[in-house]
Design an enzyme around this catalytic site. Structure first.
Site, short mmCIF file in Angstrom:
data_model
loop_
_atom_site.label_atom_id
_atom_site.label_comp_id
_atom_site.label_asym_id
_atom_site.label_seq_id
_atom_site.Cartn_x
_atom_site.Cartn_y
_atom_site.Cartn_z
N GLU A 35 119.75 48.64 -32.85
CA GLU A 35 120.18 49.99 -33.25
C GLU A 35 120.84 50.66 -32.16
O GLU A 35 120.13 50.57 -30.88
CB GLU A 35 119.08 50.69 -33.70
N ARG A 260 106.49 40.56 -30.74
CA ARG A 260 107.38 41.08 -29.85
C ARG A 260 106.84 41.13 -28.44
O ARG A 260 105.81 40.78 -28.25
CB ARG A 260 107.76 42.59 -30.27
N LYS A 270 112.47 52.54 -26.68
CA LYS A 270 113.73 53.21 -26.40
C LYS A 270 113.85 54.76 -26.41
O LYS A 270 114.02 55.38 -25.58
CB LYS A 270 114.86 52.92 -27.39
P1 ATP Z 1 112.53 49.97 -29.64
O1 ATP Z 1 111.17 50.15 -30.14
O2 ATP Z 1 112.72 49.42 -28.18
O3 ATP Z 1 113.42 50.95 -29.82
P2 ATP Z 1 113.65 48.12 -31.90
O4 ATP Z 1 112.93 47.32 -32.49
O5 ATP Z 1 113.57 49.79 -32.73
O6 ATP Z 1 112.96 48.43 -30.25
P3 ATP Z 1 116.15 47.68 -32.19
O7 ATP Z 1 117.53 48.05 -31.54
O8 ATP Z 1 115.87 47.71 -33.68
O9 ATP Z 1 115.05 48.03 -31.36
O10 ATP Z 1 116.06 46.15 -31.80
C1 ATP Z 1 117.02 45.22 -32.03
C2 ATP Z 1 116.44 43.63 -32.13
O11 ATP Z 1 115.53 43.47 -31.10
C3 ATP Z 1 115.52 43.60 -33.12
O12 ATP Z 1 115.51 42.52 -34.04
C4 ATP Z 1 114.19 43.45 -32.74
O13 ATP Z 1 113.23 42.96 -33.37
C5 ATP Z 1 114.30 42.93 -31.22
N1 ATP Z 1 113.35 43.69 -30.18
C6 ATP Z 1 113.06 44.90 -30.11
N2 ATP Z 1 111.95 44.88 -29.12
C7 ATP Z 1 111.53 43.79 -28.92
C8 ATP Z 1 110.58 43.24 -28.34
N3 ATP Z 1 109.74 44.00 -27.47
N4 ATP Z 1 110.25 41.88 -28.27
C9 ATP Z 1 111.04 41.01 -28.79
N5 ATP Z 1 112.12 41.39 -29.55
C10 ATP Z 1 112.42 42.98 -29.49
MG MG Z 2 114.41 49.07 -34.73
#
Ligand code: ATP
Ligand code: MG
Length: 558
Positions: A35, A260, A270
């Site tokens: 995102e 994760r 983020k």
């Molecule tokens: P954040 O909590 O940092 O905002 P998010 O999951 O909301 O993380 P996204 O931009 O939706 O952020 O993530 C993009 C991809 O990266 C998704 O497929 C998510 O599963 C993966 N991802 C995000 N954080 C991790 C992590 N700590 N370990 C492994 N994969 C991750």
């Molecule tokens: Mg997300």
């Protein structure tokens, strides 16, 4: 051999190999779906390495898809940084970038299909009312009073939602599934909401936006993603995604969840990282203390070291926490192989070699990288006045201090042994200069007939040829191992106020002509990377990592 390879497959590879063997697919398509609401961090790197790695291994492609269904928090700055970071990590996405927002028309059509099938309805309840009627995992929810609207009425209302006839928040579109399902996600989930917000790509075209849960699975399906790999928290969403796919009769992507990446002493949300940026705790998303890819890059991490780290930690089905020193180990290991060595004095103090002729300069040979068998050597000038680390000298050293003090001797790296005869204090009582004699018959690389015993070797920089350098030393941003896991405390309460130290020192002449972004081992001091803040007057270096190996030590203890 074949057997051994099989054993080392992770569970996702096993699933994919199974699917390929069964002939379910000829080749696979994965996707990385960030995102664009912030910069990518090391957790994303794990997902990138996994998704792109699988397509490379099994043949196929990986889509980079921006999951941009929430207009309020998204921005093109983030889109650009994400593209840069994925490329820098060494991966290339298929043909073009994909955007969930490109599917807004299609997703709207999908909603109409479900309404026509009697599987979705427009609800006039407020969000609070909807929440209060949801029930709990052990108590069934209640049906909305609007659940039995006719298909015609729903179609009419949904179109008028789209046309902007209703206030934000006054209506939603919900799926009609099962208010008593033990899976809360199946209790008539919201599919669309009214939100008058400007979208970074679709502008003001839409005033209704699909929920993530009504966009993500469909986007995968539209792109024919064979294996949709996501983190564990989406496991309970899977039945909902499968329900949508089944009812819409569209391509069934297979969702697989993995744990994760969590790192101790590190924040990875983020939203929280944005707070550090907005409140000026760090100097931007690429501050070298940030766990962002851009921060790690600026700090001196190499793409190889991050990829190796991701491979090393592997893929798990259960939540776990990885020690941040393993990340440090990975970059140390790589830089040890590729980084040229330089001598830099970070806390300088002047040493005068009183028996060395004034005006004489010797050009000494020193190898650039003893770990690299093809390494060349360079010349460093040696003369009467040099800088050494002030911490390598003590007026009254204890027994276990093996370096310099009055009457003690030491070897100057790649040069001579020297013996300290005297020192001078400044008006505040600090050591200002050290006076030594050198032993001409102890030159490095030649037979040593000096008979002088030393217990250590120290680095030094010639005063005349010294290059001024600013050194930025970083420490952890948080003092607590799990800063965001405290119930009654905010992660901001655990900030380490002492996470940046700036020193002004001197480097050897060979640093002068080096191009930006070069990485070095400064002898005895760690691995360093040149920062973009460098100017011709002053070079600026970030310490990537110390030389000391915290990870190996940790392993040894177990
Ligand atoms: P954040 O909590 O940092 O905002 P998010 O999951 O909301 O993380 P996204 O931009 O939706 O952020 O993530 C993009 C991809 O990266 C998704 O497929 C998510 O599963 C993966 N991802 C995000 N954080 C991790 C992590 N700590 N370990 C492994 N994969 C991750
Ligand atoms: Mg997300």
């Amino acid at each position: 051999m074949a057997k051994r390879e099989k054993k080392s497959l992770n569970f996702i590879e096993q699933i994919i190999e199974g699917d390929l063997k069964k002939g379910k697919y000829k080749e696979i398509t994965t996707r990385f779906p960030p995102e664009p609401n912030g910069y990518l961090h090391i957790g994303h790197a794990k997902s990138i390495v996994l998704n792109f790695g699988l397509a490379l291994k099994y043949g196929g492609k990986t889509n980079l898809r921006f999951d941009d269904t929430n207009p309020v928090v998204e921005d093109v700055e983030y889109v650009d940084s994400i593209k840069e970071d994925v490329k820098w990590l060494g991966f290339q996405w298929a043909d073009k970038e994909y955007y969930a927002s490109d599917y807004f028309d299609k997703i709207y059509e999908f909603a109409i299909v479900l309404i026509k099938k009697g599987l979705a309805f427009v609800d006039d309840s407020t969000i609070d009312e909807i929440k209060s009627m949801r029930g709990t995992p052990t108590k069934p929810g209640q049906h909305s009073p609007f659940r039995d609207r006719s298909v015609e009425e729903n179609l009419d209302l949904f179109e008028r939602m789209k046309n902007g006839e209703f206030e934000d928040g006054s209506k939603v579109l919900r799926a009609k599934i099962d208010m008593s399902s033990p899976n809360m996600h199946l209790r008539d989930p919201i599919m669309y909401r009214i939100k008058r917000a400007h979208h970074h790509r679709t502008g003001d075209k839409w005033c209704i936006y699909p929920m993530y849960d009504f966009a993500h699975g469909q986007s995968d399906s539209i792109e024919n993603i064979t294996h949709s790999i996501c983190t564990l928290e989406f496991e309970t969403h899977r039945p909902l995604y499968d329900w949508f796919i089944e009812k819409l009769e569209i391509f069934p992507s297979r969702q697989i969840e993995f744990a994760r990446l969590n790192l101790n002493y590190t924040i990875m949300s983020k939203r929280k990282l944005l707070k550090l940026v907005q409140e000026g705790i760090v100097n931007g998303w690429d501050d070298p203390r940030m766990p962002t890819i851009s921060g790690l890059r600026r700090r001196g991490y190499t793409p190889e070291s991050i990829r190796n780290f991701c491979d090393r930690i592997g893929i798990a089905k259960r939540e776990n926490v990885v020690d941040v020193s393993l990340l440090e180990y990975s970059v140390r290991e790589h830089l040890n192989k590729i980084a040229e060595r330089r001598m830099v004095v970070m806390r300088p103090i002047k040493m005068v070699i009183t028996n060395y002729p004034e005006g004489k300069i010797e050009q000494l040979d020193i190898i650039n990288n003893p770990e690299d068998e093809n390494s060349l050597s360079r010349k460093i000038p040696f003369s009467r006045e040099i800088y050494i680390e002030s911490t390598d000298f003590m007026i009254d050293p204890p027994k276990d201090f093996f370096r310099l003090g009055p009457g003690r001797s030491i070897r100057l790296k790649n040069a001579y042994k020297v013996t300290c005869d005297d020192y001078k204090l400044d008006s505040e009582g600090n050591v200002e200069e050290i006076y030594c004699t050198y032993h001409s018959n102890s030159k490095s690389g030649q037979p040593d007939t000096s008979g002088i015993k030393v217990r250590s070797t120290i680095h030094w920089v010639n005063v005349e040829a010294a290059v001024p350098v600013e050194i930025r030393l970083y420490d952890r941003l948080f003092k607590d191992e799990f800063p965001d896991s405290h119930k009654d405390k905010d992660f901001m309460d655990f900030l380490n106020e002492d996470s940046l130290h700036i020193l002004n020192g001197y480097g050897e002449v060979n640093l002068k002509n080096d191009k930006k972004e070069d990485k070095y081992q400064f002898l005895r001091m760690g691995y360093f990377s040149m920062d973009d803040d460098s100017s011709p007057e002053k070079l600026v270096f970030n310490r990537t990592v110390t030389l000391k190996d915290g990870w190996k030590k940790l392993q040894g203890k177990k």
